[in-house]
Scaffold this motif. Structure first.
Motif, mmCIF file in Angstrom:
data_model
loop_
_atom_site.group_PDB
_atom_site.id
_atom_site.type_symbol
_atom_site.label_atom_id
_atom_site.label_comp_id
_atom_site.label_asym_id
_atom_site.label_seq_id
_atom_site.Cartn_x
_atom_site.Cartn_y
_atom_site.Cartn_z
ATOM 1 N N LEU A 28 0.840 -1.200 0.000
ATOM 2 C CA LEU A 28 0.000 0.000 0.000
ATOM 3 C C LEU A 28 0.876 1.251 0.000
ATOM 4 O O LEU A 28 0.581 2.220 -0.709
ATOM 5 N N SER A 29 1.935 1.237 0.775
ATOM 6 C CA SER A 29 2.859 2.367 0.804
ATOM 7 C C SER A 29 3.456 2.613 -0.574
ATOM 8 O O SER A 29 3.550 3.768 -1.037
ATOM 9 N N ASP A 30 3.841 1.552 -1.262
ATOM 10 C CA ASP A 30 4.414 1.677 -2.600
ATOM 11 C C ASP A 30 3.416 2.320 -3.561
ATOM 12 O O ASP A 30 3.766 3.218 -4.342
ATOM 13 N N LEU A 31 2.152 1.897 -3.495
ATOM 14 C CA LEU A 31 1.141 2.417 -4.404
ATOM 15 C C LEU A 31 0.805 3.884 -4.113
ATOM 16 O O LEU A 31 0.580 4.674 -5.029
ATOM 17 N N LEU A 32 0.761 4.245 -2.834
ATOM 18 C CA LEU A 32 0.321 5.589 -2.451
ATOM 19 C C LEU A 32 1.424 6.633 -2.591
ATOM 20 O O LEU A 32 1.127 7.826 -2.718
ATOM 21 N N ALA A 67 1.340 17.659 1.811
ATOM 22 C CA ALA A 67 0.235 18.301 2.547
ATOM 23 C C ALA A 67 -0.470 19.418 1.792
ATOM 24 O O ALA A 67 -1.238 20.154 2.386
ATOM 25 N N ARG A 68 -0.245 19.554 0.493
ATOM 26 C CA ARG A 68 -0.903 20.635 -0.231
ATOM 27 C C ARG A 68 -1.951 20.055 -1.174
ATOM 28 O O ARG A 68 -1.684 19.083 -1.895
ATOM 29 N N PHE A 69 -3.141 20.654 -1.171
ATOM 30 C CA PHE A 69 -4.186 20.182 -2.072
ATOM 31 C C PHE A 69 -5.221 21.269 -2.314
ATOM 32 O O PHE A 69 -5.326 22.243 -1.559
ATOM 33 N N ASP A 70 -5.973 21.095 -3.387
ATOM 34 C CA ASP A 70 -7.106 21.951 -3.721
ATOM 35 C C ASP A 70 -8.237 21.025 -4.146
ATOM 36 O O ASP A 70 -8.214 20.439 -5.229
ATOM 37 N N TRP A 71 -9.231 20.870 -3.261
ATOM 38 C CA TRP A 71 -10.377 19.985 -3.488
ATOM 39 C C TRP A 71 -11.567 20.876 -3.846
ATOM 40 O O TRP A 71 -12.064 21.621 -3.002
ATOM 41 N N HIS A 72 -12.008 20.821 -5.102
ATOM 42 C CA HIS A 72 -13.024 21.734 -5.610
ATOM 43 C C HIS A 72 -14.300 20.962 -5.948
ATOM 44 O O HIS A 72 -14.366 20.249 -6.958
ATOM 45 N N SER A 102 -6.088 25.073 11.229
ATOM 46 C CA SER A 102 -4.727 24.566 11.130
ATOM 47 C C SER A 102 -4.708 23.266 10.340
ATOM 48 O O SER A 102 -5.580 22.418 10.502
ATOM 49 N N ALA A 103 -3.699 23.098 9.497
ATOM 50 C CA ALA A 103 -3.571 21.850 8.750
ATOM 51 C C ALA A 103 -3.366 20.674 9.688
ATOM 52 O O ALA A 103 -3.686 19.534 9.339
ATOM 53 N N ASP A 104 -2.857 20.930 10.890
ATOM 54 C CA ASP A 104 -2.667 19.857 11.858
ATOM 55 C C ASP A 104 -3.989 19.223 12.253
ATOM 56 O O ASP A 104 -4.028 18.077 12.701
ATOM 57 N N ASN A 105 -5.098 19.973 12.104
ATOM 58 C CA ASN A 105 -6.414 19.435 12.458
ATOM 59 C C ASN A 105 -6.842 18.309 11.530
ATOM 60 O O ASN A 105 -7.791 17.594 11.823
ATOM 61 N N GLN A 106 -6.167 18.172 10.382
ATOM 62 C CA GLN A 106 -6.524 17.143 9.419
ATOM 63 C C GLN A 106 -5.701 15.876 9.589
ATOM 64 O O GLN A 106 -5.880 14.924 8.839
ATOM 65 N N VAL A 107 -4.787 15.877 10.565
ATOM 66 C CA VAL A 107 -3.897 14.724 10.725
ATOM 67 C C VAL A 107 -4.686 13.440 10.933
ATOM 68 O O VAL A 107 -4.331 12.383 10.426
ATOM 69 N N GLY A 108 -5.815 13.508 11.674
ATOM 70 C CA GLY A 108 -6.584 12.317 11.964
ATOM 71 C C GLY A 108 -7.616 11.962 10.919
ATOM 72 O O GLY A 108 -8.370 11.008 11.107
ATOM 73 N N MET A 113 -5.195 11.232 5.090
ATOM 74 C CA MET A 113 -4.003 10.406 5.271
ATOM 75 C C MET A 113 -3.774 9.512 4.060
ATOM 76 O O MET A 113 -2.642 9.312 3.608
ATOM 77 N N ILE A 114 -4.865 8.975 3.509
ATOM 78 C CA ILE A 114 -4.757 8.073 2.358
ATOM 79 C C ILE A 114 -4.264 8.833 1.130
ATOM 80 O O ILE A 114 -3.289 8.436 0.489
ATOM 81 N N LEU A 115 -4.926 9.930 0.794
ATOM 82 C CA LEU A 115 -4.574 10.663 -0.412
ATOM 83 C C LEU A 115 -3.179 11.288 -0.315
ATOM 84 O O LEU A 115 -2.479 11.418 -1.320
ATOM 85 N N SER A 116 -2.775 11.669 0.901
ATOM 86 C CA SER A 116 -1.446 12.264 1.061
ATOM 87 C C SER A 116 -0.348 11.209 1.163
ATOM 88 O O SER A 116 0.836 11.530 1.150
ATOM 89 N N GLY A 117 -0.749 9.933 1.272
ATOM 90 C CA GLY A 117 0.232 8.857 1.353
ATOM 91 C C GLY A 117 0.916 8.745 2.702
ATOM 92 O O GLY A 117 2.035 8.235 2.787
ATOM 93 N N ASN A 118 0.231 9.196 3.759
ATOM 94 C CA ASN A 118 0.814 9.144 5.108
ATOM 95 C C ASN A 118 0.668 7.735 5.680
ATOM 96 O O ASN A 118 -0.183 7.460 6.522
ATOM 97 N N ILE A 119 1.508 6.841 5.201
ATOM 98 C CA ILE A 119 1.354 5.425 5.546
ATOM 99 C C ILE A 119 1.677 5.161 7.015
ATOM 100 O O ILE A 119 1.090 4.259 7.632
ATOM 101 N N GLU A 120 2.591 5.950 7.604
ATOM 102 C CA GLU A 120 2.937 5.742 9.012
ATOM 103 C C GLU A 120 1.722 5.988 9.906
ATOM 104 O O GLU A 120 1.435 5.204 10.822
ATOM 105 N N ALA A 121 0.991 7.080 9.641
ATOM 106 C CA ALA A 121 -0.201 7.383 10.436
ATOM 107 C C ALA A 121 -1.285 6.341 10.204
ATOM 108 O O ALA A 121 -1.982 5.938 11.145
ATOM 109 N N LEU A 122 -1.434 5.884 8.965
ATOM 110 C CA LEU A 122 -2.430 4.849 8.672
ATOM 111 C C LEU A 122 -2.121 3.564 9.432
ATOM 112 O O LEU A 122 -3.016 2.930 9.999
ATOM 113 N N GLU A 123 -0.844 3.173 9.446
ATOM 114 C CA GLU A 123 -0.463 1.933 10.121
ATOM 115 C C GLU A 123 -0.666 2.024 11.630
ATOM 116 O O GLU A 123 -0.976 1.021 12.284
ATOM 117 N N GLU A 124 -0.513 3.235 12.180
ATOM 118 C CA GLU A 124 -0.730 3.408 13.612
ATOM 119 C C GLU A 124 -2.205 3.266 13.981
ATOM 120 O O GLU A 124 -2.528 2.814 15.073
#
Length: 210
Positions: A28-32, A67-72, A102-108, A113-124
């Protein structure tokens, strides 16, 4: 069965389960994370228990990891959610209102997490399994480790090694499908898309802690 054999069997099964989890996480990490950015059209549906599509929205997004995106969202009501990596801006033109947090509010946020590829947070936060590994189709299931996560399960569908659908089921039984189309990887993006400036005359609400 002797106690020592039962213990050995349990230990072996645990080792197999751990190995499968590690293998699924690595894949999953490789794909993301194989691409630095992605651009796509999306359609989002609320799915009934019978599988019928209900509430519907559509639009397009561009994402630049980490961590940068534009969702329209364009239909049924326009909305933009823009992150410059430090702040997230939520703009509702119909309400003439912008909320900054704050962007930190989106950490959870699992989708973030999936779209940004944050595999460490997903695994936790999730147990990761690969439930389909056909040559042209791979499916992963993420099951939360904590009962109060808000989700029962999340499934990720990859076609041709590109993420094409997210299916999220929450603790109330509601399922949401996000389908991606016209996917472009590592697109050339104007940097201004990630630098949101509130239009004149709109109300700007600062989220607590932002």
């Amino acid at each position: 069965m002797p106690t020592y054999l039962k213990g050995a069997m349990i230990s072996a099964l645990f080792s197999i389960s751990t190995a499968l989890h590690a293998s699924a996480v690595d894949r999953l990490s490789d794909l993301l994370t194989r691409h630095d950015g992605i651009q796509a059209d999306f359609e989002q549906y609320t799915v009934s228990e019978e599988g019928g599509r209900q509430e519907h929205s559509s639009g397009e997004f561009v994402l630049e990891r980490p961590a940068r995106f534009d969702w329209h969202t364009e239909l049924p009501f326009e909305q933009r959610i823009v992150s410059d990596g430090e702040y997230i801006w939520i703009y509702d033109p119909d309400l003439e209102q912008v909320t900054r947090k704050s962007a930190d509010n989106q950490v959870g946020s699992a989708p973030a997490m999936i779209l940004s590829g944050n595999i460490e947070a997903l695994e936790e936060q999730f147990d990761v399994r690969q439930i389909d590994d056909a040559p042209d189709r791979e499916v992963f299931e993420l099951v939360p480790q904590e009962a109060d996560s808000g989700f029962v399960r999340i499934r990720l569908l990859f076609s041709g090694e590109l993420l094409t659908e997210l299916l999220l089921e929450d603790s109330l039984g509601q399922r949401t499908s996000i389908m991606l189309d016209d996917i472009k990887v590592d697109p050339a993006v104007d940097e201004s898309r990630f630098n949101f400036v509130p239009p004149d005359g709109v109300d700007v609400i600062l989220d607590p802690g932002a």
